[in-house]
Design an enzyme around this catalytic site. Structure first.
Site, PDB file in Angstrom:
ATOM      1  CE  LYS A 279      -4.083   1.981   2.358  1.00 24.78           C
ATOM      2  NZ  LYS A 279      -4.848   1.884   3.675  1.00 24.78           N
TER       3      LYS A 279
ATOM      4  CB  SER B  99      -8.375   3.877   2.866  1.00 24.38           C
ATOM      5  OG  SER B  99      -7.412   3.469   3.652  1.00 24.38           O
TER       6      SER B  99
ATOM      7  CB  SER C 124      -8.321   1.066   5.568  1.00 25.49           C
ATOM      8  OG  SER C 124      -9.027   2.022   5.734  1.00 25.49           O
TER       9      SER C 124
END
Length: 500
Positions: free
Chosen positions: A93, A168, A192
């Protein structure tokens, strides 16, 4: 129904993108296949389909292949693998710093930013011999539930390109679901990791707060943020968890508690036997108004399966969970407004309007106005207001009191049960654009995941099946006490075995 080319296919000996990470590691370490072959296969898959999905913000092919070559060379020289996952590639990420790739947090504010240091998680991945394929898309500064808040465009759900993969960390989960990576790293501030996992039929774990270092993790809300592992199976997730967890002196909030035996627990759970395990069902979650009927139906079927595997279900009362959403969306913006004050155009990142005619304050204001997206600005404003004189006691301190009560609810529940099970989301993946102009509806999507972050305990999303009314994936959430991460893996692996 026509086959969906974007979803990872069923196991095929000739296609490494369909293998589990554990299978890949076993064959790489036995030198029956090479890490370079495996890494190249995933890079090819990225090149083939990521133009449509947009899971990656940056792909580092040369760096990944060089790392894979190092693993192959070491094994050829007779060295032992540096970890159980050495040679297996991974997607990271884009909120963890990396010296060899941009760290943008999906924001124009950090467009092209190259960090001078690696995050601890990044360093541990490199030390474990895990090639990093690239950096994945996300909501800007990890603020959002759909990946639509990325300054570089939304990620699409491989199960339906018109729908969100969640947020997210939608990029990491979409990459897994599409076979572009066998492993990925996410972060979980209010769901997330778990929420995208549920929407993409993958596994995601939010470890106990403090057990995975936040050094080099660009902060959203420091008391809530936690890095964690994601994969397509519970065992693969456990193997990755083992790599990234552990005390770090560079992180002042890092726990010195021993890492839970997560791999052992996942292997134990694979038998499918849950005899003697007590699982809590939260009374407050059953009355949620926003439930999609197909999600509730699938969740109840999941509970029946757990009972059939020997688990005892116990209703637990957590009255303060009703106030978790309000408390979370006060505490988080307050921390955001503080953490994001550092992005001022003076030290790093973008600087706008510095043409010699403007004051430092004007340059700073223009930089933040152009560098941050609407949702980030909204949360900064909310947090600044809640922390202002005259409102601090009424809002922020009151929210912290509620947070303490939620922690007490969890503590009381774990006196009765070994773990808690719950839905992950109230609905399956919604259409892109459907909630983007309604922030309150977007916030409601975190209803079942964020209590856990407020309490600092651990949780997992494991595939729960497909909703009958939408045909889209759902997730079963398993929640454990602080440092009881192994319980997640035992129950999760057993549930996974029961479904298969």
């Amino acid at each position: 129904m026509a086959e969906n080319k974007y979803i990872v296919g069923s196991r095929d000996d000739s296609d490494f993108t369909t293998w589990t990470a554990a299978e890949l590691a076993e064959k790489i370490h036995a030198r029956e296949i090479s890490s370079q072959e495996v890494t190249q296969a995933h890079l090819d898959r990225i090149g083939e389909i990521d133009g449509d999905i947009h899971a990656f913000l940056h792909v580092g092919a040369d760096e990944a292949l060089a790392a894979a070559s190092n693993v192959d060379d070491a094994l050829a020289a007779g060295d032992q693998p540096t970890s159980k996952l050495a040679g297996v590639p991974l997607a990271l990420k884009d909120v963890f710093t990396t010296t060899d790739a941009p760290t943008t947090c999906a924001s124009k504010m950090l467009e092209g930013y190259m960090s001078p240091y690696d995050a601890t998680v990044t360093m541990r991945l490199r030390a474990a011999g895990i090639p990093i394929l690239g950096k994945t898309n996300m909501d800007e500064f990890a603020m959002g539930s759909s990946t639509e808040n990325s300054a570089y465009g939304a990620t699409k759900n491989p199960y339906d390109l018109e729908r969100t993969p969640g947020g997210s960390g939608g990029g990491s989960s979409a990459a897994l679901a599409a076979g572009m990576a066998p492993l990925a790293i996410g972060t979980d501030t209010g769901g997330s990791i778990r929420q995208p996992a549920a929407l993409t039929n993958t596994v995601g774990v939010k470890p106990t707060y403090g057990t995975v270092s936040r050094y080099g993790l660009v902060a959203c809300a420091s008391s809530l943020d936690q890095g964690g592992p994601t994969a397509r199976t519970v065992l693969d997730t456990a193997l990755l968890h083992e790599v990234i967890a552990g005390h770090d002196a560079n992180d002042s909030t890092s726990s010195s508690h021993a890492v839970a035996p997560v791999v052992e627990a996942a292997k134990q759970g694979a038998s499918g036997d849950l005899s003697g395990v007590k699982l809590g069902v939260v009374k407050q979650f059953e009355k949620a108004e926003a439930f999609q009927p197909g999600v509730l139906e699938t969740y109840h079927a999941n509970l029946e399966q757990l009972k059939s595997q020997g688990a005892e279900l116990v209703e637990v009362d957590c009255p303060n969970f009703d106030h978790a959403l309000n408390a979370y969306y006060l505490i988080l913006p307050c921390e955001v407004s503080s953490n994001l004050a550092r992005f001022d155009g003076m030290r790093y990142g973008q600087r706008r309007g510095d043409d010699g005619t403007r004051s430092a304050d004007q340059v700073m204001s223009l930089t933040r106005a152009e560098g941050f997206g609407p949702e980030v600005k909204r949360r900064i404003m909310l947090g600044t207001y809640a922390l202002s004189v005259g409102y601090y006691d009424a809002y922020y301190l009151q929210a912290q009191r509620v947070r303490n009560l939620i922690s007490q609810d969890f503590a009381k529940a774990y006196e009765q049960v070994d773990a808690i099970v719950a839905p992950v989301t109230p609905s399956t993946a919604f259409k892109l654009g459907e909630k983007v102009d309604d922030p309150l509806a977007m916030y409601m999507f975190d209803l079942f995941t964020l209590p856990l972050n407020l309490a600092g305990v651990c949780g997992m999303s494991v595939p729960g099946g497909f909703a009958s009314d939408s045909g889209l994936p759902t997730g079963l959430q398993i929640m454990g006490p602080a440092h009881g991460d192994d319980r997640l893996y035992r129950v999760g692996a057993a549930f996974e075995a029961g479904r298969s």
